[in-house]
Scaffold this motif. Structure first.
Motif, PDB file in Angstrom:
ATOM      1  N   ILE A  17       0.824  -1.213   0.000  1.00  0.00           N
ATOM      2  CA  ILE A  17       0.000   0.000   0.000  1.00  0.00           C
ATOM      3  C   ILE A  17       0.856   1.261   0.000  1.00  0.00           C
ATOM      4  CG2 ILE A  17      -1.722   1.327   1.296  1.00  0.00           C
ATOM      5  CD1 ILE A  17      -2.830  -1.387   2.275  1.00  0.00           C
ATOM      6  N   GLU A  26      -0.206   3.696  -8.570  1.00  0.00           N
ATOM      7  CA  GLU A  26      -1.522   4.335  -8.445  1.00  0.00           C
ATOM      8  C   GLU A  26      -1.535   5.699  -9.123  1.00  0.00           C
ATOM      9  OE1 GLU A  26      -2.306   4.552  -4.261  1.00  0.00           O
ATOM     10  OE2 GLU A  26      -3.371   2.651  -4.265  1.00  0.00           O
ATOM     11  N   VAL A  32      -5.708   7.841  -8.993  1.00  0.00           N
ATOM     12  CA  VAL A  32      -5.493   8.441  -7.680  1.00  0.00           C
ATOM     13  C   VAL A  32      -4.806   9.792  -7.851  1.00  0.00           C
ATOM     14  CG1 VAL A  32      -4.223   8.177  -5.502  1.00  0.00           C
ATOM     15  CG2 VAL A  32      -5.378   6.215  -6.502  1.00  0.00           C
ATOM     16  N   ARG A  49      -6.603  10.602  -2.924  1.00  0.00           N
ATOM     17  CA  ARG A  49      -8.006  10.239  -3.127  1.00  0.00           C
ATOM     18  C   ARG A  49      -8.149   9.516  -4.445  1.00  0.00           C
ATOM     19  NH1 ARG A  49     -11.619  13.927  -6.292  1.00  0.00           N
ATOM     20  NH2 ARG A  49     -10.214  14.938  -7.736  1.00  0.00           N
ATOM     21  N   LYS A  50      -9.116   8.628  -4.456  1.00  0.00           N
ATOM     22  CA  LYS A  50      -9.465   8.012  -5.729  1.00  0.00           C
ATOM     23  C   LYS A  50     -10.359   9.000  -6.459  1.00  0.00           C
ATOM     24  CE  LYS A  50      -9.091   3.159  -4.588  1.00  0.00           C
ATOM     25  NZ  LYS A  50      -9.759   1.867  -4.535  1.00  0.00           N
ATOM     26  N   HIS A  63     -13.193   8.064  -2.614  1.00  0.00           N
ATOM     27  CA  HIS A  63     -12.590   7.372  -1.479  1.00  0.00           C
ATOM     28  C   HIS A  63     -11.274   8.045  -1.092  1.00  0.00           C
ATOM     29  CE1 HIS A  63     -11.673   3.885   1.052  1.00  0.00           C
ATOM     30  NE2 HIS A  63     -10.457   3.895   0.545  1.00  0.00           N
ATOM     31  N   ARG A  65      -7.909   7.495  -0.130  1.00  0.00           N
ATOM     32  CA  ARG A  65      -7.024   6.327  -0.247  1.00  0.00           C
ATOM     33  C   ARG A  65      -5.934   6.343   0.818  1.00  0.00           C
ATOM     34  NH1 ARG A  65      -5.769   1.409  -0.763  1.00  0.00           N
ATOM     35  NH2 ARG A  65      -4.073   0.866  -2.146  1.00  0.00           N
ATOM     36  N   HIS A  66      -5.366   7.530   1.070  1.00  0.00           N
ATOM     37  CA  HIS A  66      -4.313   7.669   2.077  1.00  0.00           C
ATOM     38  C   HIS A  66      -4.520   8.971   2.839  1.00  0.00           C
ATOM     39  CE1 HIS A  66      -2.039   4.498   0.092  1.00  0.00           C
ATOM     40  NE2 HIS A  66      -2.116   5.162  -1.042  1.00  0.00           N
TER      41      HIS A  66
END
Length: 139
Positions: A17, A26, A32, A49-50, A63, A65-66
């Motif tokens: 990840i 990503e 992303v 973010r996605k 979403h 993401r981080h």
């Protein structure tokens, strides 16, 4: 804090990840978008973010993401969320999800997220699904 993670979970987190190859993949794939917070010339926070995933009940979904910060309580996470939220508003996103570690649940709740369902375990990573719903005024 990864104290609640299994060894497999730590490996999943730091290699699959957060590993350089995973993040570059990503970003290069375009699904992303990432943001950093810089203070005194150093990166102190990172969020990604996605891009919006389509529609859920007629409203675009995205979403977080981080979301990682170097120093808790310094307003870094709140600044990063402000930038993410601005982007969500621009794209008329109405529902945002995040998979939170147990330690970060209170942070997400302060931002207005709510828990959905129970804690889950995926590859040794314990997480809580958090959901943020923006109203028509972007609040």
């Amino acid at each position: 804090d990864t104290s609640g993670f299994t060894p497999v979970g730590r490996s999943t987190l730091f290699e699959d990840i957060l590993g350089e190859a995973a993040i570059l993949g990503e970003l290069q794939g375009g699904a992303v978008e990432a943001f950093v917070c810089v203070m005194d010339g150093a990166i102190v926070g990172f969020a990604a973010r996605k891009r919006p995933l389509g529609a859920e009940a007629g409203a675009p979904l995205s979403h977080v993401r981080h979301m990682y910060v170097e120093r808790s309580g310094a307003g870094i996470g709140k600044r990063l969320w402000g930038e993410l939220r601005f982007r969500f508003e621009e794209e008329s996103v109405r529902r945002v999800t995040a998979n939170s570690s147990a330690n970060a649940v209170p942070f997400y709740e302060r931002l207005g997220f709510r828990k959905e369902g129970g804690e889950s375990d995926a590859g040794g990573l314990l997480s809580q699904l958090m959901v943020y719903t923006m109203d028509a005024d972007g609040e």
